[in-house]
Design a protein around this motif. Structure first.
Motif, mmCIF file in Angstrom:
data_model
loop_
_atom_site.group_PDB
_atom_site.id
_atom_site.type_symbol
_atom_site.label_atom_id
_atom_site.label_comp_id
_atom_site.label_asym_id
_atom_site.label_seq_id
_atom_site.Cartn_x
_atom_site.Cartn_y
_atom_site.Cartn_z
ATOM 1 N N GLU A 117 0.839 -1.196 0.000
ATOM 2 C CA GLU A 117 0.000 0.000 0.000
ATOM 3 C C GLU A 117 0.876 1.248 0.000
ATOM 4 O O GLU A 117 2.020 1.210 0.447
ATOM 5 N N THR A 118 0.295 2.351 -0.498
ATOM 6 C CA THR A 118 1.093 3.565 -0.649
ATOM 7 C C THR A 118 0.772 4.660 0.352
ATOM 8 O O THR A 118 1.271 5.764 0.216
ATOM 9 N N LEU A 119 -0.048 4.394 1.341
ATOM 10 C CA LEU A 119 -0.288 5.370 2.414
ATOM 11 C C LEU A 119 -0.708 4.613 3.669
ATOM 12 O O LEU A 119 -1.820 4.101 3.747
ATOM 13 N N THR A 120 0.199 4.531 4.631
ATOM 14 C CA THR A 120 -0.042 3.751 5.841
ATOM 15 C C THR A 120 -1.068 4.395 6.756
ATOM 16 O O THR A 120 -1.908 3.709 7.332
ATOM 17 N N GLY A 121 -0.990 5.716 6.920
ATOM 18 C CA GLY A 121 -1.788 6.365 7.952
ATOM 19 C C GLY A 121 -1.380 5.771 9.296
ATOM 20 O O GLY A 121 -0.197 5.557 9.552
ATOM 21 N N THR A 122 -2.349 5.464 10.135
ATOM 22 C CA THR A 122 -2.027 4.831 11.416
ATOM 23 C C THR A 122 -2.141 3.313 11.339
ATOM 24 O O THR A 122 -2.158 2.639 12.362
ATOM 25 N N GLY A 123 -2.253 2.778 10.127
ATOM 26 C CA GLY A 123 -2.161 1.334 9.941
ATOM 27 C C GLY A 123 -3.456 0.569 9.825
ATOM 28 O O GLY A 123 -3.440 -0.663 9.811
ATOM 29 N N ASP A 124 -4.592 1.258 9.703
ATOM 30 C CA ASP A 124 -5.879 0.552 9.651
ATOM 31 C C ASP A 124 -5.933 -0.468 8.516
ATOM 32 O O ASP A 124 -6.340 -1.614 8.717
ATOM 33 N N ASN A 125 -5.536 -0.049 7.315
ATOM 34 C CA ASN A 125 -5.673 -0.927 6.153
ATOM 35 C C ASN A 125 -4.661 -2.063 6.168
ATOM 36 O O ASN A 125 -5.000 -3.215 5.884
ATOM 37 N N VAL A 126 -3.420 -1.771 6.492
ATOM 38 C CA VAL A 126 -2.408 -2.835 6.524
ATOM 39 C C VAL A 126 -2.704 -3.815 7.655
ATOM 40 O O VAL A 126 -2.478 -5.023 7.524
ATOM 41 N N LEU A 127 -3.251 -3.332 8.753
ATOM 42 C CA LEU A 127 -3.640 -4.222 9.849
ATOM 43 C C LEU A 127 -4.769 -5.147 9.398
ATOM 44 O O LEU A 127 -4.760 -6.351 9.688
ATOM 45 N N HIS A 128 -5.716 -4.602 8.658
ATOM 46 C CA HIS A 128 -6.799 -5.434 8.106
ATOM 47 C C HIS A 128 -6.223 -6.470 7.142
ATOM 48 O O HIS A 128 -6.566 -7.658 7.204
ATOM 49 N N ALA A 129 -5.330 -6.036 6.253
ATOM 50 C CA ALA A 129 -4.720 -6.964 5.288
ATOM 51 C C ALA A 129 -3.939 -8.061 5.993
ATOM 52 O O ALA A 129 -3.916 -9.213 5.535
ATOM 53 N N ALA A 130 -3.316 -7.732 7.121
ATOM 54 C CA ALA A 130 -2.511 -8.712 7.861
ATOM 55 C C ALA A 130 -3.354 -9.849 8.415
ATOM 56 O O ALA A 130 -2.823 -10.918 8.730
ATOM 57 N N SER A 131 -4.663 -9.653 8.513
ATOM 58 C CA SER A 131 -5.529 -10.719 9.028
ATOM 59 C C SER A 131 -5.845 -11.763 7.952
ATOM 60 O O SER A 131 -6.529 -12.738 8.217
ATOM 61 N N PHE A 132 -5.318 -11.552 6.742
ATOM 62 C CA PHE A 132 -5.507 -12.502 5.647
ATOM 63 C C PHE A 132 -4.193 -13.246 5.405
ATOM 64 O O PHE A 132 -3.252 -13.124 6.159
ATOM 65 N N GLY A 133 -4.116 -13.999 4.327
ATOM 66 C CA GLY A 133 -2.989 -14.907 4.137
ATOM 67 C C GLY A 133 -1.785 -14.370 3.390
ATOM 68 O O GLY A 133 -1.067 -15.151 2.774
ATOM 69 N N PHE A 134 -1.550 -13.074 3.412
ATOM 70 C CA PHE A 134 -0.390 -12.531 2.724
ATOM 71 C C PHE A 134 0.908 -12.990 3.391
ATOM 72 O O PHE A 134 1.029 -12.950 4.614
ATOM 73 N N GLU A 135 1.880 -13.388 2.572
ATOM 74 C CA GLU A 135 3.190 -13.778 3.109
ATOM 75 C C GLU A 135 3.993 -12.567 3.559
ATOM 76 O O GLU A 135 4.732 -12.636 4.539
ATOM 77 N N ARG A 136 3.888 -11.474 2.805
ATOM 78 C CA ARG A 136 4.596 -10.235 3.141
ATOM 79 C C ARG A 136 3.658 -9.066 2.920
ATOM 80 O O ARG A 136 2.836 -9.082 2.002
ATOM 81 N N LEU A 137 3.816 -8.035 3.762
ATOM 82 C CA LEU A 137 3.038 -6.811 3.629
ATOM 83 C C LEU A 137 3.989 -5.628 3.689
ATOM 84 O O LEU A 137 4.869 -5.584 4.565
ATOM 85 N N PHE A 138 3.819 -4.675 2.774
ATOM 86 C CA PHE A 138 4.643 -3.475 2.724
ATOM 87 C C PHE A 138 3.728 -2.263 2.694
ATOM 88 O O PHE A 138 2.701 -2.272 2.029
ATOM 89 N N SER A 139 4.151 -1.220 3.410
ATOM 90 C CA SER A 139 3.363 0.007 3.434
ATOM 91 C C SER A 139 4.305 1.192 3.562
ATOM 92 O O SER A 139 5.335 1.111 4.245
#
Length: 198
Positions: free
Chosen positions: A23-45
């Motif tokens: 993702e290209t805008l972390t903010g305080t992490g709401d979206n990446v935290l949501h994505a982390a609850s799925f099966g992604f091997e790696r997450l970048f923000s």
């Protein structure tokens, strides 16, 4: 502002086997935290507002596969994309809002330099250049900054109109991706685009 929760991530992961989230805008992490609850091997923000980034890092401290970077949108794509094999699909969550005040009034780019944050057109061109044959899923929020429509959040406020009327379109998306992806507009919130491989 849009939210990743608007999309059926499980359905997208099942259909396209995306293993990396970027993702290209972390903010305080709401979206990446949501994505982390799925099966992604790696997450970048990426984020350039230090206070928001620190809050996000604290929230995701227990998620070692998430890497939150102090970087512009353009720089995170340059840094991460060469590391991901072309055959490994990525799910992108791109911030389509125009340069200027954004999350908690933070300025884009280190030191508040708006010029360091590329517009959506540049990001799309960069994706096409760096991953020309990949079967990535691209989700975009902030569509109303680029074209008029019946958005649930209403028309883009006049102070946020940063594009001239003749530049307010998404023709560049169709030029870059019409042959490889299905492109769908969604007028919920402040508008979304969903690009899925054909």
């Amino acid at each position: 502002m849009g939210t990743l929760r608007h999309f059926d991530l499980k359905g997208l992961l099942d259909a396209y086997q995306c293993q990396v989230y970027l993702e290209t805008l972390t903010g305080t992490g709401d979206n990446v935290l949501h994505a982390a609850s799925f099966g992604f091997e790696r997450l970048f923000s990426a984020e350039t507002a230090t206070e928001a980034l620190n809050q996000a890092r604290a929230r995701l401290a227990g998620v070692p596969r998430a890497q939150l970077l102090y970087a512009t949108c353009e720089d995170v794509l340059k840094a991460v994309l060469p590391l991901v094999p072309a055959q490994l699909p990525i799910l992108f969550w791109l911030d389509g809002h125009e340069p200027g005040p954004a999350y908690h009034q933070a300025k884009y780019g280190p030191g508040g330099n708006d010029a360091l944050r590329p517009p959506l057109e540049s990001l799309m061109a960069q994706l096409r250049q760096l991953r020309p044959r990949s079967r990535d899923v691209i989700l975009v929020n902030g569509l109303r900054a680029y074209e008029d429509g019946p958005y649930a959040d209403g028309a883009v406020p006049v102070p946020e109109h940063k594009l001239a009327f003749y530049d307010r379109n998404i023709d560049f998306v169709f030029r870059q991706f019409r042959h490889t992806h299905t492109i769908v507009r969604d007028y919920a919130d402040d508008g979304y685009l969903a690009l899925t491989p054909r």
